[in-house]
Write a protein that holds these residues in place. Structure first.
Motif, PDB file in Angstrom:
ATOM      1  N   GLY A  63     -70.136 -55.876  -5.637  1.00 41.27           N
ATOM      2  CA  GLY A  63     -70.337 -56.086  -4.204  1.00 41.27           C
ATOM      3  C   GLY A  63     -70.713 -57.511  -3.860  1.00 41.27           C
ATOM      4  O   GLY A  63     -70.301 -58.054  -2.816  1.00 41.27           O
ATOM      5  N   PHE A  64     -71.511 -58.169  -4.759  1.00 41.63           N
ATOM      6  CA  PHE A  64     -71.916 -59.549  -4.476  1.00 41.63           C
ATOM      7  C   PHE A  64     -70.691 -60.477  -4.427  1.00 41.63           C
ATOM      8  O   PHE A  64     -70.579 -61.349  -3.564  1.00 41.63           O
ATOM      9  CB  PHE A  64     -72.906 -60.039  -5.543  1.00 41.63           C
ATOM     10  N   GLU A  65     -69.774 -60.283  -5.380  1.00 47.39           N
ATOM     11  CA  GLU A  65     -68.559 -61.111  -5.417  1.00 47.39           C
ATOM     12  C   GLU A  65     -67.676 -60.845  -4.197  1.00 47.39           C
ATOM     13  O   GLU A  65     -67.102 -61.772  -3.617  1.00 47.39           O
ATOM     14  CB  GLU A  65     -67.775 -60.805  -6.703  1.00 47.39           C
ATOM     15  N   PHE A  66     -67.592 -59.576  -3.800  1.00 48.38           N
ATOM     16  CA  PHE A  66     -66.781 -59.213  -2.635  1.00 48.38           C
ATOM     17  C   PHE A  66     -67.316 -59.890  -1.368  1.00 48.38           C
ATOM     18  O   PHE A  66     -66.547 -60.488  -0.593  1.00 48.38           O
ATOM     19  CB  PHE A  66     -66.788 -57.681  -2.467  1.00 48.38           C
ATOM     20  N   VAL A  67     -68.630 -59.821  -1.188  1.00 47.43           N
ATOM     21  CA  VAL A  67     -69.235 -60.428   0.015  1.00 47.43           C
ATOM     22  C   VAL A  67     -69.050 -61.949   0.007  1.00 47.43           C
ATOM     23  O   VAL A  67     -68.770 -62.565   1.037  1.00 47.43           O
ATOM     24  CB  VAL A  67     -70.726 -60.051   0.118  1.00 47.43           C
TER      25      VAL A  67
END
Length: 535
Positions: A63-67
């Motif tokens: 999720g961190f990479e997606f955001v």
């Protein structure tokens, strides 16, 4: 109202189903769900996603990479991201999510009330942002419209100014010729009947000039370009001039014109004498127009003496037709008169008293009126007049042909109007001036190149070459005797910027048509020198 697109990204289908069911009761939402982060990114690029609920732990992309990818793209960096996680609540994970661009965290298992409350809060925030955005757009449009309206108003103002300048020039030029003829005829032997005709002609030309000045003054006041010019002047002489000027006009209507002075009035004061004359002349002229029998009384009264100087009231009272009480408030408004039927009978523009009121405000004074129908009317103006520190030189009262002669003064007159040129030359020759006449600026320049003059009287608006361009050309000559030659412009323009332009190009003085022979003589003698005057 358009629904808000909310993206749910979670690698587990059961989590998506659960979260979708939890948020279904929120009517403002349109939910789009994906288990694949790459597919979710495509949706964010092509759809109007506003809120995203993103799982932290996913196999292909966390999720961190997606955001971080969302926030690095200009098309998607506006999306409000809520991280949804089942991992530890340690602060380092919270900080990592906030650093990536998320604005909030939700922890599994989700509390339905808290989840819905947070999503509602973000929906409300999105609505507010959208409302602000729309208001900013409306404000920007309004600003552009206001700017356009301002530009149009400025264009209209300039167009009106140009029109008024042209109108003033075209009307003042023939009036100047007419009034010059009147000045000449006054010095000629005439019968009593001819003198009466001359008086009628003089009054008619003066009335026309007043109307032109009223229109121009109203325009200048409206545009904020009207200037008050305080100067020393003789109050005693001012009152005497009013008496002399209007007694003759009153006699023509078999009316009594009475001048009254009350209190210890000063001889000299500091005030805008021209505007005071405009106000008083307007009052008396109105009384003359609307009074068929009886009298007109001009009263000047000293009301008070204080640090500001003298508080003086000027009152004009007549025995005319009077004004209805409910019509009195209208008479100081532009283009208004007390009664339409009276307007048809007596005429008038309805500008005079409106200008009087605005002049009074500019002069920090006060105007007022009272009237009884069939009995008469009374108008007053009062203001503070500063104390004068100098004695005033009196203008000569004798006819201009009796002024001291000028000894062989060489004058070039540049004037394209034949009547004005003829009358100006006639006036100058009565003072023993030697006069040459040309009809445009180019001829004036050619004449100066061939002959050295003591003075050039230059009209500003002429064909071929304007007076301004001719003055520039003369001032640019290498011959110091010629480029230092004094030049006085005689113009029908009363616009301040045109008069200022004349001084900027090198004119010593500006005389406005129709001119006073006394003013012309005074300015000529001041530039040609006392050695040219025959005592």
């Amino acid at each position: 109202m358009k629904k808000i697109n909310l993206l749910i990204l979670d690698d587990r289908e059961e989590n998506i189903i659960s979260l979708r069911a939890l948020l279904e009761e929120l009517d403002d939402l349109h939910i789009i769900a994906h288990t694949d982060p790459n597919e979710a990114l495509k949706v964010c690029w092509h759809e109007d996603i506003t809120i995203a609920m993103v799982d932290v732990q996913m196999p292909k992309m966390n999720g961190f990479e997606f955001v971080s990818l969302l926030k690095s793209n200009q098309k998607t960096n506006h999306i409000m991201v809520i991280m949804v996680t089942a991992i530890s609540k340690e602060e380092r994970y919270l900080l990592e999510g906030l650093r990536s661009g998320a604005i909030d965290y939700l922890y599994k298992p989700l509390n339905p009330e808290i989840t819905r409350a947070k999503v509602r809060s973000f929906i409300h925030q999105v609505r507010l942002q959208e409302e602000i955005k729309q208001k900013n757009i409306a404000l920007e449009v309004s600003g552009k419209e206001l700017l356009l309206a301002k530009e149009e108003a400025e264009h209209a103002r300039k167009s009106k100014e140009i029109f008024l300048a042209n109108m003033s020039h075209e009307i003042r030029t023939p009036i100047n010729g007419i009034m010059s003829v009147i000045h000449v005829l006054k010095t000629s032997p005439l019968s009593h009947e001819q003198l009466e005709w001359l008086g009628i002609l003089d009054n008619a030309s003066q009335s026309l000039l007043v109307i032109i000045n009223d229109i121009l003054d109203l325009s200048r006041i409206d545009s904020g370009k009207f200037k008050i010019e305080m100067e020393d002047f003789s109050l005693t002489k001012f009152i005497d001039n009013m008496d002399r000027m209007f007694k003759v006009k009153a006699d023509h209507k078999d009316l009594h014109f009475i001048v009254e002075k009350e209190g210890d009035l000063p001889d000299n004061v500091v005030f805008d004498a021209l505007r005071l004359q405009q106000i008083v002349t307007n009052f008396i002229s109105n009384s003359l127009k609307f009074t068929e029998q009886g009298s007109i009384t001009f009263n000047v009264k000293l009301l008070d003496i204080g640090p500001k100087g003298y508080l003086i009231r000027f009152t004009v009272t007549d025995t005319g037709i009077g004004i209805l009480t409910d019509h009195l408030p209208k008479i100081f408004q532009p283009f208004e008169q007390g009664d339409g039927a009276i307007t048809k009978r007596y005429g008038g523009t309805g500008l005079g008293l409106a200008i009087v009121k605005q002049l009074a405000e500019l002069l920090e004074g006060e105007v007022g009126s009272q009237s009884d129908v069939g009995v008469g009317s009374s108008f007053y103006f009062e203001a503070w007049f500063q104390k004068s520190k100098t004695e005033q030189a009196q203008k000569p009262n004798e006819p201009y042909i009796n002024f001291p002669k000028l000894d062989d003064v060489q004058i070039l007159v540049a004037e394209d109007n034949d009547l004005n040129a003829f009358m100006l030359a006639h006036m100058l020759k009565t003072w023993n001036c030697v006069v040459d006449i040309v009809k445009d600026g180019q001829q004036a320049l050619d004449a100066v190149l061939q002959k050295t003059y003591d003075l050039v009287l230059m009209d500003t608006h002429m064909p071929v070459m304007s007076g301004f361009d001719a003055i520039k050309a003369i001032k640019a000559l290498d011959d110091t005797q010629k480029n230092s030659m004094p030049i006085i412009t005689i113009s029908a323009s009363v616009l301040a910027h045109e008069q200022a332009a004349a001084y900027e190009v090198g004119a010593q003085y500006v005389i406005v048509k129709p001119f006073d022979p006394v003013d012309l003589y005074s300015k000529i003698t001041s530039v040609v020198g006392a050695n040219k005057t025959v005592k």
